[in-house]
Write an enzyme that holds these catalytic residues in place. Structure first.
Site, mmCIF file in Angstrom:
data_model
loop_
_atom_site.group_PDB
_atom_site.id
_atom_site.type_symbol
_atom_site.label_atom_id
_atom_site.label_comp_id
_atom_site.label_asym_id
_atom_site.label_seq_id
_atom_site.Cartn_x
_atom_site.Cartn_y
_atom_site.Cartn_z
ATOM 1 N N ASP A 34 0.836 -1.198 0.000
ATOM 2 C CA ASP A 34 0.000 0.000 0.000
ATOM 3 C C ASP A 34 0.874 1.252 0.000
ATOM 4 O OD1 ASP A 34 -1.983 -1.786 0.196
ATOM 5 O OD2 ASP A 34 -2.788 -1.088 2.130
ATOM 6 N N TYR A 37 2.213 1.984 -3.384
ATOM 7 C CA TYR A 37 1.119 2.509 -4.212
ATOM 8 C C TYR A 37 0.887 3.990 -3.882
ATOM 9 C CZ TYR A 37 -3.691 3.608 -5.517
ATOM 10 O OH TYR A 37 -4.809 4.234 -6.014
ATOM 11 N N SER A 83 -34.565 -8.755 -16.729
ATOM 12 C CA SER A 83 -34.287 -9.535 -15.540
ATOM 13 C C SER A 83 -34.301 -11.011 -15.927
ATOM 14 C CB SER A 83 -35.316 -9.226 -14.480
ATOM 15 O OG SER A 83 -34.832 -9.718 -13.264
ATOM 16 N N LEU A 84 -34.196 -11.893 -14.960
ATOM 17 C CA LEU A 84 -34.192 -13.318 -15.267
ATOM 18 C C LEU A 84 -35.367 -13.999 -14.603
ATOM 19 C CD1 LEU A 84 -30.458 -14.348 -14.731
ATOM 20 C CD2 LEU A 84 -31.633 -13.883 -16.868
ATOM 21 N N GLU A 114 -22.860 -19.427 -13.165
ATOM 22 C CA GLU A 114 -22.161 -18.328 -12.478
ATOM 23 C C GLU A 114 -22.834 -18.069 -11.141
ATOM 24 O OE1 GLU A 114 -22.504 -14.881 -15.002
ATOM 25 O OE2 GLU A 114 -21.415 -15.849 -16.632
ATOM 26 N N LYS A 116 -24.777 -15.989 -8.507
ATOM 27 C CA LYS A 116 -25.678 -14.833 -8.635
ATOM 28 C C LYS A 116 -25.353 -13.870 -7.499
ATOM 29 C CE LYS A 116 -30.622 -13.964 -8.439
ATOM 30 N NZ LYS A 116 -30.521 -12.520 -8.495
ATOM 31 N N ASP A 118 -25.718 -10.908 -5.073
ATOM 32 C CA ASP A 118 -26.902 -10.220 -4.545
ATOM 33 C C ASP A 118 -26.588 -8.735 -4.382
ATOM 34 O OD1 ASP A 118 -29.373 -9.734 -3.548
ATOM 35 O OD2 ASP A 118 -28.971 -10.557 -1.550
ATOM 36 N N ARG A 137 -30.644 0.070 -13.277
ATOM 37 C CA ARG A 137 -31.618 -0.567 -14.155
ATOM 38 C C ARG A 137 -32.902 0.260 -14.276
ATOM 39 N NH1 ARG A 137 -32.532 -6.371 -14.367
ATOM 40 N NH2 ARG A 137 -32.096 -6.415 -12.142
ATOM 41 N N GLU A 176 -23.131 -6.090 -11.685
ATOM 42 C CA GLU A 176 -23.758 -5.912 -10.386
ATOM 43 C C GLU A 176 -22.827 -5.112 -9.487
ATOM 44 O OE1 GLU A 176 -26.530 -7.595 -10.815
ATOM 45 O OE2 GLU A 176 -27.420 -7.784 -8.829
ATOM 46 N N TYR A 228 -20.718 -9.208 -15.881
ATOM 47 C CA TYR A 228 -20.951 -10.542 -16.455
ATOM 48 C C TYR A 228 -21.597 -10.527 -17.832
ATOM 49 C CZ TYR A 228 -25.186 -9.191 -13.955
ATOM 50 O OH TYR A 228 -26.252 -8.483 -13.458
ATOM 51 N N LYS A 319 -32.377 -19.934 -7.337
ATOM 52 C CA LYS A 319 -32.096 -19.306 -6.039
ATOM 53 C C LYS A 319 -31.968 -20.377 -4.964
ATOM 54 C CE LYS A 319 -34.216 -15.042 -6.048
ATOM 55 N NZ LYS A 319 -34.048 -13.866 -5.302
ATOM 56 N N CYS A 413 -64.512 -2.464 8.368
ATOM 57 C CA CYS A 413 -63.179 -1.986 7.988
ATOM 58 C C CYS A 413 -62.544 -1.300 9.205
ATOM 59 C CB CYS A 413 -63.292 -1.000 6.830
ATOM 60 S SG CYS A 413 -61.759 -0.114 6.518
ATOM 61 N N CYS A 416 -62.392 2.669 8.464
ATOM 62 C CA CYS A 416 -63.543 3.573 8.316
ATOM 63 C C CYS A 416 -64.846 2.967 8.828
ATOM 64 C CB CYS A 416 -63.681 4.014 6.868
ATOM 65 S SG CYS A 416 -64.185 2.668 5.776
ATOM 66 N N CYS A 435 -63.317 -3.637 1.988
ATOM 67 C CA CYS A 435 -64.035 -2.476 2.469
ATOM 68 C C CYS A 435 -64.615 -1.825 1.213
ATOM 69 C CB CYS A 435 -63.056 -1.531 3.170
ATOM 70 S SG CYS A 435 -63.655 0.159 3.263
ATOM 71 N N CYS A 440 -62.706 5.485 1.845
ATOM 72 C CA CYS A 440 -61.945 5.004 3.006
ATOM 73 C C CYS A 440 -60.527 5.594 2.942
ATOM 74 C CB CYS A 440 -61.890 3.478 2.948
ATOM 75 S SG CYS A 440 -60.737 2.763 4.116
HETATM 76 S S1 IVH Z 1 -27.163 -12.311 -16.203
HETATM 77 C C1 IVH Z 1 -30.833 -10.539 -19.134
HETATM 78 N N1 IVH Z 1 -25.429 -12.999 -14.377
HETATM 79 O O1 IVH Z 1 -29.572 -11.194 -10.961
HETATM 80 C C2 IVH Z 1 -30.303 -10.455 -17.744
HETATM 81 N N2 IVH Z 1 -27.278 -11.694 -13.686
HETATM 82 O O2 IVH Z 1 -32.292 -12.376 -10.992
HETATM 83 C C3 IVH Z 1 -28.994 -11.168 -17.648
HETATM 84 N N3 IVH Z 1 -27.262 -11.096 -11.307
HETATM 85 O O3 IVH Z 1 -30.975 -9.093 -13.379
HETATM 86 C C4 IVH Z 1 -28.498 -11.182 -16.257
HETATM 87 N N4 IVH Z 1 -25.384 -12.100 -10.793
HETATM 88 O O4 IVH Z 1 -29.135 -8.137 -11.733
HETATM 89 C C5 IVH Z 1 -26.583 -12.345 -14.619
HETATM 90 N N5 IVH Z 1 -23.788 -13.671 -12.898
HETATM 91 C C6 IVH Z 1 -24.918 -13.011 -13.136
HETATM 92 C C7 IVH Z 1 -25.618 -12.319 -12.118
HETATM 93 C C8 IVH Z 1 -26.807 -11.677 -12.435
HETATM 94 C C9 IVH Z 1 -26.383 -11.361 -10.338
HETATM 95 C C10 IVH Z 1 -28.505 -10.311 -11.109
HETATM 96 C C11 IVH Z 1 -28.859 -9.402 -12.255
HETATM 97 C C12 IVH Z 1 -30.101 -10.003 -12.828
HETATM 98 C C13 IVH Z 1 -30.695 -10.693 -11.638
HETATM 99 C C14 IVH Z 1 -31.626 -11.810 -12.074
#
Ligand code: IVH
Length: 690
Positions: A34, A37, A83-84, A114, A116, A118, A137, A176, A228, A319, A413, A416, A435, A440
């Site tokens: 460090d 750097y 989204s997925l 891969e 996922k 969070d 997004r 992400e 990704y 998940k 209710c 009300c 209701c 209300c």
């Molecule tokens: S691919 C068309 N790869 O999880 C969307 N998503 O539940 C392609 N996420 O919307 C997304 N890790 O925000 C992809 N390795 C990964 C991810 C990932 C986290 C998120 C992403 C996505 C959501 C889906």
């Protein structure tokens, strides 16, 4: 030092700092201490102080720039951020693989798995190698421009690595942003020590950090980014990635941090094992992992199987089971929603589940209460599935003492005191207790909150607390009255700072320009969600025309069935609602629809061949095709020299590449909509030209 010498040293130092930041923040493998750097960094700072003309926005010293900003601009994504589909079930995962194999029967499919992450989804745009824009997004079509905040995150390169040859003209990547578990814990400890409230969980504090207006503050947050996906890659020639594995390699070479422990699978069985194995080791990651993302490896096949209106068919999120905990159910209260539905809510002894403390959980409806035999005083199992709403899974009956009492649903209710009605929700969804008083206060609050919500009119500052006060004081009884609020009366509300009152009024003012579909959705008509709102926006030029449509006319629209048509017609048939629309017009709301394309039959696109590729956000490909054809254009399946124009939606693949190679005009979905609207309005082809 001479200017030329300074320039060379500056270039050298920038490169050194960039390389070491990459080693530290992207690869987690620092090659110098460090202290060393810091020496490079300080020398760079000193040099720039002496030769200010050497400073560029991409210099590593310029990550935290400028003064706090007043708000975030809204930006439209060139390619929508989808989204997925999510599942917790292995059976559904198998179904997903089988479906893909069926759609591509002649192909031998291989997959990547891969972790996922969070965190919070984001999109980063590089032009000629320079980081120019980063966005959240948002609703998938439009997000917030959070570039200044993202620039402070050191795993986001300000310049693409020079090792990437050729440097693309445009590269838009998706990934992400998140906080590591350690970073989060350390930050919280520091906050508590400073007498500041602790954050609830890493994801919330990440989302909150991105919304900060002061980039200096964001720079103190332990944020990191994993990339990704690629949404757009434009370069003259070069080796574009053909598979997800190549794509990740390309991203790594470009200088991004990419997912760890990515696995490659060839069979369904192997894939399930790999997904399961990953689930066993989520604890070993430095950040929260809430599942696995399974992706079709070959990019050209992704294009072939395409997407539904919500999610691609080539990827799925699996998940891992939610975290559960036992706690005491202290009481059951009743919440009244905007449609008047009464929902029982469990008031719980606070318990820590899945990184948040849960003290309330929805019990859905009376049937659910009976089915699970939930009693006041019970010990219950609570689940928090990564999502925001915690649920009561079951009762631990062995722990009953006999003192527990059953809950009696109220006959009036609680807000009300109007006697409740019971109606069958249909499709086996049980009985809804309502209701029936439209005045209300709880319903009024619900309608106003819905109107202001992000998915609807997106009015900043229109949160729960403010709405509650407005309704309590009788300042707003319907959405039109919001637009008549004065600053003094809004600011006079208990503990309401003038600044936030002004903020809310500004939010209302800018909401006057929203597109018709938001308005239609915001009105809260039963069965009218965002999708139906957009469909209506495509079929009607403005709210007045929609209002006067008969049930039959509505029913004639492809995507609109009996139930929805009836609901819309009856809502607009109610004189009270028509009065509300009149008032909204009077206060100056935009009623017209930018999605509307007139039904002109002939000519402006005659002789032109279009190719559609990728996923469109506002219409299906076949809808787009019929609109083009209605204006005389042709739609072909593949790109050739004869193609006039390629329309590129989300995740556009080889067709887009080919169009680029052939120098064919490429339009985004938005540009297509404009083109269609313009073509339809040309005198030569419009219906009114007779
Ligand atoms: S691919 C068309 N790869 O999880 C969307 N998503 O539940 C392609 N996420 O919307 C997304 N890790 O925000 C992809 N390795 C990964 C991810 C990932 C986290 C998120 C992403 C996505 C959501 C889906």
């Amino acid at each position: 030092m001479k200017a030329a010498e300074a320039k060379a040293r500056h270039r050298d130092l920038c490169e050194q700092v960039r390389k070491h930041e990459h080693a530290y923040y992207v690869l987690s493998q620092p090659t110098i201490s460090d202290h060393e750097y810091d020496r490079f960094y300080r020398e760079l700072q000193d040099l720039e102080a002496e030769f200010p003309n050497l400073v560029t926005p991409e210099s590593p010293t310029q990550r935290v720039g400028g003064e706090p900003i007043s708000g975030f601009a809204s930006v439209r994504h060139l390619v929508p951020m989808m989204s997925l589909d999510n599942t917790y079930s292995q059976g559904e995962l198998r179904g997903f693989i089988k479906r893909a194999s069926k759609l591509l029967p002649e192909e031998q499919l291989d997959w990547t798995v891969e972790p996922k992450v969070d965190g919070v989804a984001l999109s980063l745009r590089y032009e000629n190698g320079k980081f120019v824009m980063g966005a959240t997004r948002g609703d998938g079509t439009q997000g917030d421009d959070v570039t200044t905040n993202l620039r402070t995150i050191r795993s986001i390169p300000l310049n693409l690595s020079p090792e990437l040859k050729p440097i693309p003209q445009i590269l838009e990547v998706r990934g992400e942003v998140f906080m590591t578990k350690d970073g989060f814990a350390k930050m919280n400890a520091e906050r508590e020590a400073a007498g500041e409230p602790a954050f609830v969980n890493p994801r919330n504090s990440t989302a909150g950090s991105l919304k900060q207006l002061d980039p200096k503050l964001v720079a103190t947050r332990p944020l990191s980014v994993i990339i990704y996906g690629i949404a757009t890659l434009e370069q003259q020639k070069g080796k574009e990635p053909q598979t997800q594995l190549e794509l990740l390699d390309y991203l790594r070479r470009a200088g991004f941090r990419t997912p760890e422990k990515v696995r490659h699978c060839h069979t369904e069985e192997e894939l399930l094992t790999v997904v399961d194995d990953l689930g066993q080791i989520t604890d070993t990651f430095a950040y929260e992992i809430d599942g696995a993302v399974i992706k079709l490896n070959a990019l050209h096949l992704r294009e072939r199987i395409g997407a539904t209106s919500k999610a691609p068919r080539w990827a799925m999120a699996y998940k891992y089971a939610a975290e559960q905990a036992e706690t005491q159910l202290k009481a059951i209260t009743i919440q009244v929603g905007r449609t008047g539905a009464l929902t029982p809510v469990a008031e719980l002894e606070p318990v820590f589940v899945g990184s948040t403390t849960v003290s309330r959980a929805t019990l859905h409806n009376e049937d659910e209460l009976k089915r699970k035999d939930i009693r006041i005083g019970d010990t219950v199992v609570v689940e928090k599935a990564g999502e925001i709403i915690p649920a009561v899974v079951c009762v631990v009956t062995e722990k009953r003492s006999g003192e527990e009492t059953t809950f009696k649903f109220p006959k009036q209710c609680p807000e009300c005191q109007t006697p409740v009605t019971r109606e069958d929700a249909g499709k086996g969804a049980g009985v809804v207790i309502r209701c029936s008083n439209p005045d209300c206060p709880a319903q009024i609050r619900g309608r106003l909150e819905h109107w202001c919500s992000r998915g609807a009119m997106d009015i900043e500052g229109g949160g729960e607390v403010l709405i509650q006060k407005l309704v309590e004081q009788g300042l707003a009884r319907n959405v039109a009255e919001l637009y008549k609020l004065k600053l003094e009366e809004t600011a006079a509300l208990e503990r309401m700072a003038e600044k936030s009152a002004q903020n809310f009024l500004d939010g209302l003012e800018s909401s006057k320009n929203r597109d018709m579909w938001r308005l239609v959705f915001g009105l809260g008509i039963l069965h009218v969600g965002v999708g139906v709102g957009k469909t209506l926006g495509r079929h009607f030029p403005d709210l007045r025309h929609l209002m006067d449509a008969t049930e039959e006319q509505l029913n004639a629209i492809n995507e609109i069935g009996d139930v929805i048509a009836k609901s819309i017609a009856s809502w607009f048939g109610d004189p009270e609602n028509r009065k509300l629309i009149d008032e909204l017009e009077k206060v100056g709301l935009n009623f017209s629809s930018s999605l509307y394309v007139t039904g002109a039959k002939t000519g402006q696109l005659t002789g032109k061949t279009f190719v559609l590729t990728g996923t469109l956000a506002n219409m299906t490909r076949s809808e787009a095709a019929s609109k083009i054809e209605a204006l005389g254009g042709k739609v072909a399946g593949s790109v050739s020299k004869k193609t006039a124009c390629v329309i590129a939606g989300a995740e556009a693949g080889s067709k887009l590449d080919k169009a680029q190679r052939l120098g064919i005009e490429i339009l985004s979905e938005e540009e297509l909509i404009t083109l269609l609207a313009e073509a339809a309005n040309q005198p030569a082809s419009s219906e009114s030209d007779s």
